[in-house]
Structure formats: C-alpha cells, structure tokens
Design a protein around this motif. Structure first.
Motif, PDB file in Angstrom:
ATOM      1  N   VAL A 161     -29.955  33.613 -27.110  1.00  0.00           N
ATOM      2  CA  VAL A 161     -28.983  32.929 -26.255  1.00  0.00           C
ATOM      3  C   VAL A 161     -28.099  32.030 -27.108  1.00  0.00           C
ATOM      4  N   ASP A 162     -26.809  32.071 -26.847  1.00  0.00           N
ATOM      5  CA  ASP A 162     -25.847  31.202 -27.535  1.00  0.00           C
ATOM      6  C   ASP A 162     -25.930  29.803 -26.914  1.00  0.00           C
ATOM      7  N   ALA A 163     -26.562  28.876 -27.614  1.00  0.00           N
ATOM      8  CA  ALA A 163     -26.765  27.532 -27.066  1.00  0.00           C
ATOM      9  C   ALA A 163     -25.457  26.779 -26.866  1.00  0.00           C
ATOM     10  N   SER A 164     -24.374  27.255 -27.448  1.00  0.00           N
ATOM     11  CA  SER A 164     -23.083  26.590 -27.292  1.00  0.00           C
ATOM     12  C   SER A 164     -22.312  27.110 -26.081  1.00  0.00           C
ATOM     13  N   ARG A 165     -22.871  28.093 -25.371  1.00  0.00           N
ATOM     14  CA  ARG A 165     -22.203  28.673 -24.204  1.00  0.00           C
ATOM     15  C   ARG A 165     -23.244  28.928 -23.114  1.00  0.00           C
ATOM     16  N   ILE A 166     -23.551  27.895 -22.338  1.00  0.00           N
ATOM     17  CA  ILE A 166     -24.479  28.025 -21.221  1.00  0.00           C
ATOM     18  C   ILE A 166     -23.807  27.430 -19.988  1.00  0.00           C
ATOM     19  N   LEU A 167     -23.535  28.269 -19.013  1.00  0.00           N
ATOM     20  CA  LEU A 167     -22.822  27.875 -17.800  1.00  0.00           C
ATOM     21  C   LEU A 167     -23.795  27.728 -16.636  1.00  0.00           C
ATOM     22  N   LEU A 168     -23.714  26.616 -15.923  1.00  0.00           N
ATOM     23  CA  LEU A 168     -24.427  26.430 -14.669  1.00  0.00           C
ATOM     24  C   LEU A 168     -23.403  26.451 -13.546  1.00  0.00           C
ATOM     25  N   THR A 169     -23.578  27.366 -12.615  1.00  0.00           N
ATOM     26  CA  THR A 169     -22.680  27.447 -11.469  1.00  0.00           C
ATOM     27  C   THR A 169     -23.514  27.673 -10.221  1.00  0.00           C
ATOM     28  N   ALA A 188     -25.978  22.068  -8.678  1.00  0.00           N
ATOM     29  CA  ALA A 188     -25.365  22.146 -10.010  1.00  0.00           C
ATOM     30  C   ALA A 188     -24.855  20.772 -10.439  1.00  0.00           C
ATOM     31  N   TYR A 189     -24.303  19.993  -9.494  1.00  0.00           N
ATOM     32  CA  TYR A 189     -23.926  18.612  -9.810  1.00  0.00           C
ATOM     33  C   TYR A 189     -25.161  17.807 -10.218  1.00  0.00           C
ATOM     34  N   LEU A 190     -26.189  17.834  -9.372  1.00  0.00           N
ATOM     35  CA  LEU A 190     -27.358  16.988  -9.590  1.00  0.00           C
ATOM     36  C   LEU A 190     -28.085  17.324 -10.882  1.00  0.00           C
ATOM     37  N   HIS A 191     -28.328  18.612 -11.106  1.00  0.00           N
ATOM     38  CA  HIS A 191     -29.096  19.037 -12.280  1.00  0.00           C
ATOM     39  C   HIS A 191     -28.217  19.131 -13.518  1.00  0.00           C
ATOM     40  N   GLY A 192     -27.010  19.640 -13.340  1.00  0.00           N
ATOM     41  CA  GLY A 192     -26.150  19.872 -14.498  1.00  0.00           C
ATOM     42  C   GLY A 192     -25.647  18.618 -15.161  1.00  0.00           C
ATOM     43  N   LEU A 193     -25.599  17.496 -14.427  1.00  0.00           N
ATOM     44  CA  LEU A 193     -25.101  16.238 -14.982  1.00  0.00           C
ATOM     45  C   LEU A 193     -26.222  15.301 -15.423  1.00  0.00           C
ATOM     46  N   SER A 194     -27.448  15.773 -15.326  1.00  0.00           N
ATOM     47  CA  SER A 194     -28.588  14.904 -15.644  1.00  0.00           C
ATOM     48  C   SER A 194     -28.862  14.869 -17.142  1.00  0.00           C
ATOM     49  N   ALA A 195     -29.517  13.830 -17.575  1.00  0.00           N
ATOM     50  CA  ALA A 195     -29.860  13.690 -18.992  1.00  0.00           C
ATOM     51  C   ALA A 195     -30.778  14.836 -19.415  1.00  0.00           C
ATOM     52  N   GLY A 196     -30.504  15.394 -20.559  1.00  0.00           N
ATOM     53  CA  GLY A 196     -31.347  16.456 -21.096  1.00  0.00           C
ATOM     54  C   GLY A 196     -30.978  17.848 -20.655  1.00  0.00           C
ATOM     55  N   ALA A 197     -30.063  17.997 -19.690  1.00  0.00           N
ATOM     56  CA  ALA A 197     -29.638  19.329 -19.270  1.00  0.00           C
ATOM     57  C   ALA A 197     -28.926  20.039 -20.421  1.00  0.00           C
ATOM     58  N   ARG A 198     -29.193  21.319 -20.581  1.00  0.00           N
ATOM     59  CA  ARG A 198     -28.692  22.063 -21.738  1.00  0.00           C
ATOM     60  C   ARG A 198     -27.378  22.780 -21.474  1.00  0.00           C
ATOM     61  N   PHE A 199     -26.839  22.640 -20.286  1.00  0.00           N
ATOM     62  CA  PHE A 199     -25.636  23.391 -19.943  1.00  0.00           C
ATOM     63  C   PHE A 199     -24.411  22.817 -20.655  1.00  0.00           C
ATOM     64  N   THR A 200     -23.599  23.714 -21.182  1.00  0.00           N
ATOM     65  CA  THR A 200     -22.377  23.274 -21.854  1.00  0.00           C
ATOM     66  C   THR A 200     -21.203  23.208 -20.885  1.00  0.00           C
ATOM     67  N   HIS A 201     -21.300  23.928 -19.764  1.00  0.00           N
ATOM     68  CA  HIS A 201     -20.251  23.965 -18.753  1.00  0.00           C
ATOM     69  C   HIS A 201     -20.918  23.966 -17.375  1.00  0.00           C
ATOM     70  N   VAL A 202     -20.278  23.308 -16.404  1.00  0.00           N
ATOM     71  CA  VAL A 202     -20.809  23.247 -15.044  1.00  0.00           C
ATOM     72  C   VAL A 202     -19.680  23.582 -14.073  1.00  0.00           C
ATOM     73  N   ALA A 203     -19.969  24.482 -13.112  1.00  0.00           N
ATOM     74  CA  ALA A 203     -18.932  24.932 -12.175  1.00  0.00           C
ATOM     75  C   ALA A 203     -19.472  25.000 -10.749  1.00  0.00           C
ATOM     76  N   PRO A 204     -19.416  23.885 -10.001  1.00  0.00           N
ATOM     77  CA  PRO A 204     -19.840  23.913  -8.600  1.00  0.00           C
ATOM     78  C   PRO A 204     -18.766  24.573  -7.725  1.00  0.00           C
ATOM     79  N   VAL A 205     -19.207  25.382  -6.770  1.00  0.00           N
ATOM     80  CA  VAL A 205     -18.294  26.084  -5.869  1.00  0.00           C
ATOM     81  C   VAL A 205     -18.696  25.782  -4.423  1.00  0.00           C
ATOM     82  N   ALA A 206     -17.724  25.376  -3.607  1.00  0.00           N
ATOM     83  CA  ALA A 206     -17.963  25.103  -2.177  1.00  0.00           C
ATOM     84  C   ALA A 206     -19.130  24.139  -1.991  1.00  0.00           C
ATOM     85  N   ALA A 207     -19.179  23.115  -2.825  1.00  0.00           N
ATOM     86  CA  ALA A 207     -20.343  22.216  -2.855  1.00  0.00           C
ATOM     87  C   ALA A 207     -20.061  20.898  -2.140  1.00  0.00           C
ATOM     88  N   ALA A 208     -21.129  20.270  -1.666  1.00  0.00           N
ATOM     89  CA  ALA A 208     -21.039  18.908  -1.150  1.00  0.00           C
ATOM     90  C   ALA A 208     -21.141  17.930  -2.322  1.00  0.00           C
TER      91      ALA A 208
END
Length: 362
Positions: free
Chosen positions: A248-256, A265-285
């Motif tokens: 896996v390319d650790a420099s390209r991990i997308l959470l959507t 995706a907001y809650l987990h993707g923005l937390s400390a220690g999350a490995r995602f390099t990009h986050v893309a929430p869709v139709a989210a609260a």
C-alpha cells in the motif's frame, strides 16, 4: 453437444446485454432518488420494457453443457438480482414507505454485480462495464484485464462472509504489481448498509485507476458515531491487514463515505493517529463539536473534499457549508462542491473528480 453449446452461446449473447442494461437502469435510478420525483422515477421504470425477463426465461429452459455451468450460474444470479431490484423499484409507490422500498430495490445492484464480476475476464462487454469510459479507451488496460488475475487479486472478503458486521469487502486490481505500492481507498457505507454492497459504488473507478479498495462494514447497524473509537479501531485493524498482505502506498490513502459513513469519515479521519492522507465526506452530517474533537495538528494542511447535494432532504447543504468554513479556518485544505440536482444519494459521476484530486498526475 455442439448444438447445446451453440444454444448456450445464443443465451449468453442475449443475457449479457440484458443484464448490463438492467444494471444501468439501477445506476440511473440510484443517482436520482428524491422524494419529490420518486413517483415519476418509479413509473418510468415500471413502463419500461426490459429484455431481461424473456432472456432469463429462455436461458433457464436450456440444458446447459457442464463446462458452461459456471457462466450460467453467474449470469442467472446477476439477472435474478437485477430483476428483483427493477421489479421492486417499479412498485415502490404502492408500499407504505416508498423511500424504504426504493432502498431495498437499489440494494440488489451490489449482489447483481457480485454475481456478474467473475465473467469480466472472459466476456468483453462485462469487462468494459466494470471500467470507466476513460479507461475503456486504454487498449492495453482492457487487454490486461481480459484474463484472470493472479491469486490475491480481484474481490474477496475479510473477517467472514461478505457483509459480516465488523468485516470488510476488498478489491485488489488484477493489474496489481507487488513492486509498485498501490493507492488505497477506504469507502464507508451509509446507515444500515454494508461493505459488500458499497464496494460496487467504487469498484469501477478503483479497477480503472489501479487502486486497492477496502469497504468495511460497521460493527453495529450503522457507524459508531457516539463512540468513534469502536469502529475506528476496527477500520485501523482492517487497514493493517490489507497492508500486511499487499503493498500500500502510505502517501495515498483516501477515506470517503456516504451519509452516516461520511459523518464517520469526519470523526475518524480527523482524529489523532489516523493514517489517511485525504478525506472526502459525501452527503454527511456535520456538527461544530467535530472541530473540537479533531486533532489540530492533523487538521493543518489535510486535503478535504466535501461533496453535498443542493437538494439533500436528509442533511441540508448548510451542514456541508458550515463544515467547509470551520475546517478551513482550522487549517485544512478544503475543497467544497455542491451538486445542484443531487438529493441524498451518491454522485457516482464525481468519483473521477475525487480520484483526480486524490491521485498525482500521471
């Protein structure tokens, strides 16, 4: 025997385009689900003459040669699921809860794709169906995908049968090369969904762009929004399992994710220690408290792509606007787009734009 094979060949020639046509109808309907126009959509589907029923009935009446039974089973499984979906969709307005009924109808799309996909390496129309329009023009890629993939590629399940709570569905491109680390897409289903079905929202694009695709299933009925660590720890475990088995390319991990999946995706993707390099929430609260829960250091410079429909009837678009403003103020590199004709559903046509943003230019 040659007569039986000829008849089976004719059945394949009728069934394949009929199945693909039905799947296209379900895709079209999924993009346009809106309480305001649901009646017209259902009526259009109900009035439409589909070749699938007659093609399936003719195939079921045949005595298929033993060597072609796996092909028959794949096609019949896909056809039966697609027919259930279209039949349910056409009658949703006759049910007490049309929105719930349309959700049931559209859930048949995933099982139909799951049944059909094994034929992609052998039947050109199926191969092309599971590619984006742009990838269909890449002759070398089409040829490369026209043969069975190596062991450890294709679709598979982690943590139990497909759809198991706390497990995941995984796709590894048949073109996977151990020497070249692959980008990873982690895609989170909406409330009451599962990774088995949500995988197919992204598979065509992942296959076309050489991305590993992980579609987890929430431990509970939906994501643990009140206890983010619960599903967050499980997602991290599944990602570690993928990283152990594939490069896996650790420099390209997308959470959507979609709806509850986008909120998580907001809650987990923005937390400390999350490995995602990009986050893309869709139709989210989104709630302002999420900014206080986010790790300030992680938020700084994090690429965020927020997609929302202007006609969203479940989570109004103001939620996405507020998220974009507050997260940008917190230092995130925010891209925010509203889609004028989109209600509360996944904008499949935006997958390419999301991957253009996520992946480096070739």
């Amino acid at each position: 025997m040659s007569g039986a094979r000829d008849a089976a060949g004719e059945a394949i020639g009728r069934l394949v385009p009929a199945v693909l046509d039905a799947l296209a109808v379900l895709e079209h309907a999924a993009r346009r689900v809106d309480p305001e126009t649901l009646g017209a959509l259902a009526e259009a589907v109900r009035q439409r003459e589909s070749p699938l029923g007659p093609a399936l009935a003719a195939s079921q009446a045949l005595d298929w040669p033993e060597g072609l039974l796996p092909v028959r089973d794949s096609l019949h499984g896909a056809a039966e699921a697609a027919m259930r979906g279209i039949g349910t969709l056409g009658g949703v307005m006759e049910t007490p809860d049309p929105l719930r009924a349309v959700s049931r109808a559209l859930r048949e799309y995933g099982p139909a794709c799951e049944a059909l996909y094994p034929l992609a390496a052998f039947l050109t129309p199926v191969n092309r169906f599971f590619l984006t329009e742009a990838a269909q023009q890449d002759a070398a890629l089409v040829v490369a995908l026209s043969r069975p993939g190596r062991e450890g590629t294709g679709t598979m399940a982690l943590g139990g049968p497909p759809g198991t709570r706390g497990g995941a569905s995984l796709y590894v491109p048949e073109t996977y090369d151990t020497a070249l680390p692959s980008p990873l897409i982690v895609a989170l289903h909406g409330g009451s969904g599962d990774g088995r079905r949500f995988l197919w929202t992204w598979l065509r694009d992942a296959r076309s762009r050489g991305c590993i695709l992980l579609a987890p299933t929430a431990i509970g009925r939906t994501w643990s929004l009140q206890e983010p660590d619960l599903d967050g720890t499980n997602i991290a475990r599944l990602m570690a399992q993928v990283a152990e088995g594939w490069s896996v390319d650790a420099s390209r991990i997308l959470l959507t994710g979609m709806s509850d999946g986008g909120t998580f995706a907001y809650l987990h993707g923005l937390s400390a220690g999350a490995r995602f390099t990009h986050v893309a929430p869709v139709a989210a609260a989104f709630h302002p408290i999420m900014v206080t829960l986010a790790d300030p250091l992680r938020l700084r410079g994090l690429p965020l792509f927020i997609l929302h429909g202007a006609q969203d009837w479940m989570f109004p678009c103001e939620s996405a606007q507020r998220a974009a403003q507050m997260l940008a103020a917190g230092g995130a590199a925010v891209r925010h787009e509203e889609i004028e004709d989109l209600a509360h559903t996944w904008p499949r046509e935006m997958n390419a734009a999301l991957l253009d943003w996520f992946l480096p230019c070739p």
